[in-house]
Design an enzyme around this catalytic site. Structure first.
Site, PDB file in Angstrom:
ATOM      1  N   TYR A   1      28.619  91.804  54.699  1.00  0.00           N
ATOM      2  CA  TYR A   1      29.260  90.478  54.633  1.00  0.00           C
ATOM      3  C   TYR A   1      30.020  90.197  55.934  1.00  0.00           C
ATOM      4  CZ  TYR A   1      32.592  86.838  53.254  1.00  0.00           C
ATOM      5  OH  TYR A   1      33.348  85.695  53.205  1.00  0.00           O
TER       6      TYR A   1
HETATM    7  N1  LIG Z   1      37.479  82.988  48.595  1.00  0.00           N
HETATM    8  C1  LIG Z   1      37.734  83.863  49.546  1.00  0.00           C
HETATM    9  O1  LIG Z   1      38.529  84.804  49.364  1.00  0.00           O
HETATM   10  C2  LIG Z   1      37.094  83.733  50.902  1.00  0.00           C
HETATM   11  C3  LIG Z   1      37.674  84.436  51.958  1.00  0.00           C
HETATM   12  C4  LIG Z   1      37.106  84.342  53.215  1.00  0.00           C
HETATM   13  C5  LIG Z   1      36.013  83.548  53.407  1.00  0.00           C
HETATM   14  N2  LIG Z   1      35.441  82.873  52.379  1.00  0.00           N
HETATM   15  C6  LIG Z   1      34.277  82.046  52.666  1.00  0.00           C
HETATM   16  O2  LIG Z   1      34.580  80.731  52.268  1.00  0.00           O
HETATM   17  C7  LIG Z   1      33.387  80.027  51.939  1.00  0.00           C
HETATM   18  C8  LIG Z   1      33.557  79.365  50.590  1.00  0.00           C
HETATM   19  O3  LIG Z   1      33.872  80.371  49.664  1.00  0.00           O
HETATM   20  P1  LIG Z   1      34.532  80.063  48.245  1.00  0.00           P
HETATM   21  O4  LIG Z   1      35.690  80.975  48.111  1.00  0.00           O
HETATM   22  O5  LIG Z   1      34.708  78.621  48.038  1.00  0.00           O
HETATM   23  O6  LIG Z   1      33.355  80.646  47.328  1.00  0.00           O
HETATM   24  P2  LIG Z   1      32.661  80.066  46.040  1.00  0.00           P
HETATM   25  O7  LIG Z   1      33.655  79.484  45.114  1.00  0.00           O
HETATM   26  O8  LIG Z   1      31.777  81.190  45.588  1.00  0.00           O
HETATM   27  O9  LIG Z   1      31.758  78.864  46.594  1.00  0.00           O
HETATM   28  C9  LIG Z   1      30.681  79.098  47.449  1.00  0.00           C
HETATM   29  C10 LIG Z   1      30.017  77.783  47.758  1.00  0.00           C
HETATM   30  O10 LIG Z   1      28.915  78.046  48.644  1.00  0.00           O
HETATM   31  C11 LIG Z   1      27.751  77.475  48.064  1.00  0.00           C
HETATM   32  N3  LIG Z   1      26.539  78.185  48.425  1.00  0.00           N
HETATM   33  C12 LIG Z   1      26.276  79.506  48.345  1.00  0.00           C
HETATM   34  N4  LIG Z   1      25.012  79.747  48.737  1.00  0.00           N
HETATM   35  C13 LIG Z   1      24.471  78.541  49.071  1.00  0.00           C
HETATM   36  C14 LIG Z   1      23.215  78.117  49.532  1.00  0.00           C
HETATM   37  N5  LIG Z   1      22.192  78.970  49.737  1.00  0.00           N
HETATM   38  N6  LIG Z   1      23.023  76.802  49.764  1.00  0.00           N
HETATM   39  C15 LIG Z   1      24.003  75.917  49.577  1.00  0.00           C
HETATM   40  N7  LIG Z   1      25.218  76.244  49.109  1.00  0.00           N
HETATM   41  C16 LIG Z   1      25.439  77.543  48.865  1.00  0.00           C
HETATM   42  C17 LIG Z   1      27.986  77.549  46.566  1.00  0.00           C
HETATM   43  O11 LIG Z   1      27.085  76.701  45.896  1.00  0.00           O
HETATM   44  P3  LIG Z   1      26.653  77.007  44.363  1.00  0.00           P
HETATM   45  O12 LIG Z   1      27.740  76.453  43.498  1.00  0.00           O
HETATM   46  O13 LIG Z   1      25.344  76.324  44.224  1.00  0.00           O
HETATM   47  O14 LIG Z   1      26.541  78.500  44.233  1.00  0.00           O
HETATM   48  C18 LIG Z   1      29.441  77.117  46.508  1.00  0.00           C
HETATM   49  O15 LIG Z   1      29.537  75.727  46.632  1.00  0.00           O
HETATM   50  C19 LIG Z   1      32.258  81.060  52.008  1.00  0.00           C
HETATM   51  O16 LIG Z   1      31.584  80.935  53.239  1.00  0.00           O
HETATM   52  C20 LIG Z   1      33.000  82.390  51.940  1.00  0.00           C
HETATM   53  O17 LIG Z   1      32.291  83.419  52.579  1.00  0.00           O
HETATM   54  C21 LIG Z   1      35.973  82.945  51.120  1.00  0.00           C
END
Ligand SMILES: NC(=O)c1ccc[n+]([C@@H]2O[C@H](COP(=O)([O-])OP(=O)(O)OC[C@H]3O[C@@H](n4cnc5c(N)ncnc54)[C@H](OP(=O)(O)O)[C@@H]3O)[C@@H](O)[C@H]2O)c1
Length: 253
Positions: A158
């Protein structure tokens, strides 16, 4: 009426992307929320944004399906032209991403391909597809992770995918700079969303151990990351490009 500034946010149906859509709409951007699967959450968000006096539309996008990006671009430009009389956008937030975690001995080629295919290949080629349609002076914000600075067990693939996103950010700043397009990455720390099975939100033991690693003493909330993304999209930071901005409450300092 003047045509509005337009922001496209990937993965805006939930989590950080949804919060970012609201944050940018509150600041006057017309927002395009992309979603991958069921449209219901994105439609609900559009209703809420419009009810609050903003404007938004949805667009379907699977980041893993790079072959669809040309058609996505055509329909995006048609849709924003129909609604707002514009065919270019001002802000692209590459938020959509997946996390797969595990130790070296358990990692699989399929996991590698899924992580790189979505987080790196999808992000890179979406920028390639949309860059010609980002107006001069536009901004791109790529979502990375605090894990590219500190080390946490079982996060090698990741973190590698997000390190690539940061490298893409820095290098493309040189290519896009002549058009005045700023590109920066934002690196959230642990944030309470569905990410990683919702562990940072729902697992009290994990939450408490992460809180102990954080200067501000808790995990982050989606709106705290979204407001930082909105700051990067604003003209207040107009002289900043190629940077990695960490928003982690001081995780593992
Ligand atoms: N939460 C954390 O602690 C954290 C920390 C650091 C970085 N991040 C980063 O922040 C970003 C958002 O994370 P989040 O916390 O909001 O996670 P999340 O709640 O799991 O949401 C992920 C989002 O990405 C979308 N997604 C995943 N694969 C996709 C694909 N192939 N095509 C289009 N959309 C896709 C999902 O769509 P679906 O609903 O269709 O699955 C969802 O809208 C990510 O890049 C993650 O790596 C998160």
């Amino acid at each position: 009426m003047n045509a509005p500034r337009i922001a496209v946010i990937t993965g805006a149906n939930r989590g950080l992307g949804l919060a970012t859509a609201h944050a940018l709409a509150r600041r006057g951007f017309a927002v395009v929320l992309t979603y991958r699967g069921e449209a219901d959450d994105a439609f609900r968000a559009v209703k809420e944004i419009r009810a609050a006096g903003g404007d938004a539309i949805t667009a379907r996008l699977d980041l893993a399906d790079t072959a669809s990006f040309a058609d996505f671009t055509v329909s995006l430009r048609r849709d924003i032209n129909e609604r707002w009389g514009r065919s270019d956008i001002d802000v692209l937030v590459n938020n959509a991403g997946i996390g797969l975690f595990g130790r070296l001995e358990d990692a699989t080629v399929d996991e590698f391909d899924a992580l790189m295919g979505t987080n790196v290949r999808g992000t890179f080629f979406l920028i390639q597809a949309l860059a010609p349609h980002i107006g001069d002076g536009g901004r791109i914000i790529n979502v990375s992770t605090s894990l590219t600075r500190h080390v946490s067990l079982g996060t090698s693939l990741y973190t590698a995918s997000k390190a690539a996103v940061e490298a893409i950010t820095r290098t493309l700043a040189v290519e896009l700079g002549p058009r005045g397009i700023r590109i920066n990455s934002i690196a959230p720390g642990p944030t309470a969303t569905d990410f990683n099975g919702g562990a940072m939100r729902d697992d009290p033991d994990l939450r408490s151990s992460l809180a102990d690693q954080t200067a501000l003493g808790r995990v982050g909330q989606a709106d705290e990351i979204a407001d930082a993304i909105a700051a990067l999209a604003s003209s207040e930071l107009r002289w900043m490009t190629a940077e990695r901005v960490e928003v982690s409450g001081g995780t593992l300092l």
